[in-house]
Scaffold this motif. Structure first.
Motif, PDB file in Angstrom:
ATOM      1  N   SER A 179      27.094  25.817  27.316  1.00  0.00           N
ATOM      2  CA  SER A 179      27.477  25.979  28.718  1.00  0.00           C
ATOM      3  C   SER A 179      28.875  25.409  28.973  1.00  0.00           C
ATOM      4  O   SER A 179      29.408  25.583  30.060  1.00  0.00           O
ATOM      5  CB  SER A 179      26.448  25.342  29.626  1.00  0.00           C
ATOM      6  OG  SER A 179      26.131  24.069  29.154  1.00  0.00           O
ATOM      7  N   ILE A 187      26.065  24.108  34.454  1.00  0.00           N
ATOM      8  CA  ILE A 187      25.147  24.520  33.393  1.00  0.00           C
ATOM      9  C   ILE A 187      24.196  25.587  33.918  1.00  0.00           C
ATOM     10  O   ILE A 187      23.924  26.582  33.244  1.00  0.00           O
ATOM     11  CB  ILE A 187      24.368  23.302  32.855  1.00  0.00           C
ATOM     12  CG1 ILE A 187      25.320  22.375  32.090  1.00  0.00           C
ATOM     13  CG2 ILE A 187      23.229  23.739  31.950  1.00  0.00           C
ATOM     14  CD1 ILE A 187      24.686  21.111  31.597  1.00  0.00           C
ATOM     15  N   GLN A 191      24.035  29.936  33.062  1.00  0.00           N
ATOM     16  CA  GLN A 191      22.862  30.689  32.597  1.00  0.00           C
ATOM     17  C   GLN A 191      22.663  31.975  33.372  1.00  0.00           C
ATOM     18  O   GLN A 191      21.886  32.832  32.975  1.00  0.00           O
ATOM     19  CB  GLN A 191      21.599  29.833  32.746  1.00  0.00           C
ATOM     20  CG  GLN A 191      21.609  28.620  31.856  1.00  0.00           C
ATOM     21  CD  GLN A 191      20.374  27.777  32.074  1.00  0.00           C
ATOM     22  OE1 GLN A 191      19.260  28.237  31.872  1.00  0.00           O
ATOM     23  NE2 GLN A 191      20.564  26.540  32.482  1.00  0.00           N
TER      24      GLN A 191
END
Lengths: 349, 162
Positions: A179, A187, A191
């Motif tokens: 990430s 983070i 995703q």
């Protein structure tokens, strides 16, 4: 909201207002958390009861809903016995050492896009640092009790916690590699993009799938890290005795609150790092806090489910799993992910 | 090849999920708990609960003060004192059963030639003092009056096996 902020700043002055506002935010996080801890104990007893074809607590209030209050009141009224020869102040400070990190870590946990108490860049680092402090509570409790059993139990738990912290830390390293940030909000946002997210099935682009071995290591490590069955050597009520042998009353219950608070914390971190935080699993639904809550709930229920299913590990097996399986797997997958990221097939560009 | 399969199996937690599936099924299984004060489990007609002293339908006590129950009692819970009554008939002046000693074996009821002492299905007689757990003759007779219908039915059902 802006009017309120303006009004507060005029009334209190900017510096005092900032402190007051932060304190209010802390209360807004901690109070619901404590409520969740209370009802997590009820949920645990209910679910384990159902899995054993019992009903679980159902006497206090409708469906036993006031059971946590009754438990809390009972523990509040009990005497705190301080053993003779115990180091009194350390003895009383140890439960605080164990609960403080579990609460302090919530400062960096993002509940929604930008909804976070302290949006710091080193969030993951802070998390790893602050959760490591929890082991002091265990060691000091065992040491200050002036009891050989508590001391040995404390040593055993400390060894377990430190071993699994390494595996956990290494798995977090892999997450931060992909990430490219230590900020938990970043983070989560990292995703939300990728091939599958573009196709509308964004739950396949969350970290759990490309980092699957690390995800398994992390999930097992947090069970061990929070001293939950089948890794509850710290408690070991039926055969070996743990570090809180000499504790009673409210001091003992603080250890329990700490255990359940860190369960919720670890579930939240697992949801954020591997399960996409507040992102919705399918592109057609809006993102939001409710997704994070649902994911935390699912991970928590799996904790309870695991406890209702598996017998306790033997101590040497715990150590073998930590050192000989999890740590090598994490290091190996770190290498694999490193090569994968540099290769043309990288999914994290 | 098989070792590779083993590694994959253990990393996918295959066996563990098998265990979880079992407990997961039981999560929805019907619950076996009996909510005691509201629900009670069924009792056999031979259930051995609190004792009762019975009377004949005309009101005369069945007990003939033979003391066989006292002799049969393995835990010596029964204490009997005897005196002739105004008609000169043998009669108990005292018939105490100490419920803290009683083991509910039913030997007293078996020994009784007149079916005077029996064990009823009643078992909710807990008390807060030891004195209250010594059941006197009057209390036992009263229990007999209360449960007579059930006692007669249960004895009738058991009659062909005696």
């Amino acid at each position: 909201m802006d009017m309120l902020r303006q009004f507060g700043q005029d009334m209190l002055g900017p510096a005092v207002f900032m402190v007051a506002a932060t304190l209010a935010k802390i209360v807004c996080i901690t109070l619901p958390l404590m409520l969740c801890v209370a009802y997590l104990t009820l949920l645990e007893r209910k679910i384990i009861g159902w899995m054993q074809t019992r009903l679980g607590p159902n006497r206090v209030g409708p469906f036993g809903l006031f059971q946590p209050l009754a438990d809390g009141l009972k523990l509040l009224l009990k005497e705190i016995v301080i053993p003779s020869g115990a180091d009194k102040w350390v003895f009383l400070a140890a439960p605080v050492f164990s609960i403080a990190p579990a609460l302090a870590a919530w400062a960096v946990v993002p509940f929604d896009d930008g909804v976070v108490l302290a949006d710091i860049n080193a969030g993951l680092l802070y998390l790893m640092a602050i959760t490591s402090v929890g082991v002091y509570g265990v060691v000091l409790a065992g040491w200050s009790s002036n009891s050989r059993y508590a001391f040995l139990g404390g040593m055993r738990s400390a060894a377990q916690l430190i071993s699994y912290e390494i595996a956990m830390g290494l798995s977090l390293v892999v997450v931060l590699m992909v990430s490219n940030s230590l900020n938990l909000g970043d983070i989560v946002n990292a995703q939300g993009k990728g091939l599958f997210a573009g196709m509308g099935v964004s739950f396949l682009s969350w970290n759990w799938l490309p980092l699957f071995p690390v995800f398994v290591v992390y999930m097992v490590s947090i069970v061990a890290e929070t001293n939950r069955a089948p890794f509850d050597m710290a408690e070991g009520e039926s055969e070996i005795i743990g570090f809180h042998l000499e504790y009673s009353g409210l001091a003992f219950s603080l250890f329990y609150v700490a255990e359940y608070a860190s369960m919720i914390l670890c579930s939240a971190i697992a949801s954020i790092l591997f399960l996409g935080g507040w992102l919705s699993p399918l592109g057609c639904f809006p993102d939001g806090f409710h997704w994070l809550a649902a994911k935390i709930f699912i991970v928590l229920v799996s904790f309870l489910w695991i406890r209702a299913t598996f017998p306790r590990y033997r101590y040497d097996q715990v150590m073998r799993l930590g050192w000989k399986v999890f740590i090598p797997v994490c290091i190996a997958w770190m290498g694999v992910v490193g090569i994968w990221m540099m290769s043309p097939w990288s999914v994290w560009k | 090849m098989s070792s590779m399969k083993e590694i994959f199996g253990s990393f996918l937690l295959r066996e563990l999920f098998g265990g979880l599936a079992v407990t997961g099924r039981y999560l929805f299984a019907p619950k076996t708990t009996v909510r005691y004060p509201e629900e009670k489990i069924p009792q056999s007609p031979r259930f051995r609960g609190l004792h009762a002293l019975r009377r004949y339908p005309d009101g005369e006590e069945r007990c003939v003060a033979c003391k066989l129950c006292e002799a049969a009692c393995p835990s010596m819970a029964i204490t009997i004192e005897i005196a002739p009554d105004e008609n000169g008939k043998r009669c108990t002046t005292r018939y105490d059963i100490d419920m803290m000693k009683c083991i509910f074996c039913g030997f007293c009821a078996e020994a009784c030639p007149a079916d005077a002492i029996v064990e009823t299905r009643f078992y909710e007689y807990s008390a807060e003092s030891r004195d209250a757990l010594v059941w006197t003759k009057d209390m036992l007779l009263e229990n007999g009056e209360r449960c007579e219908e059930q006692i007669a039915e249960d004895l009738g059902r058991d009659m062909k096996y005696r």
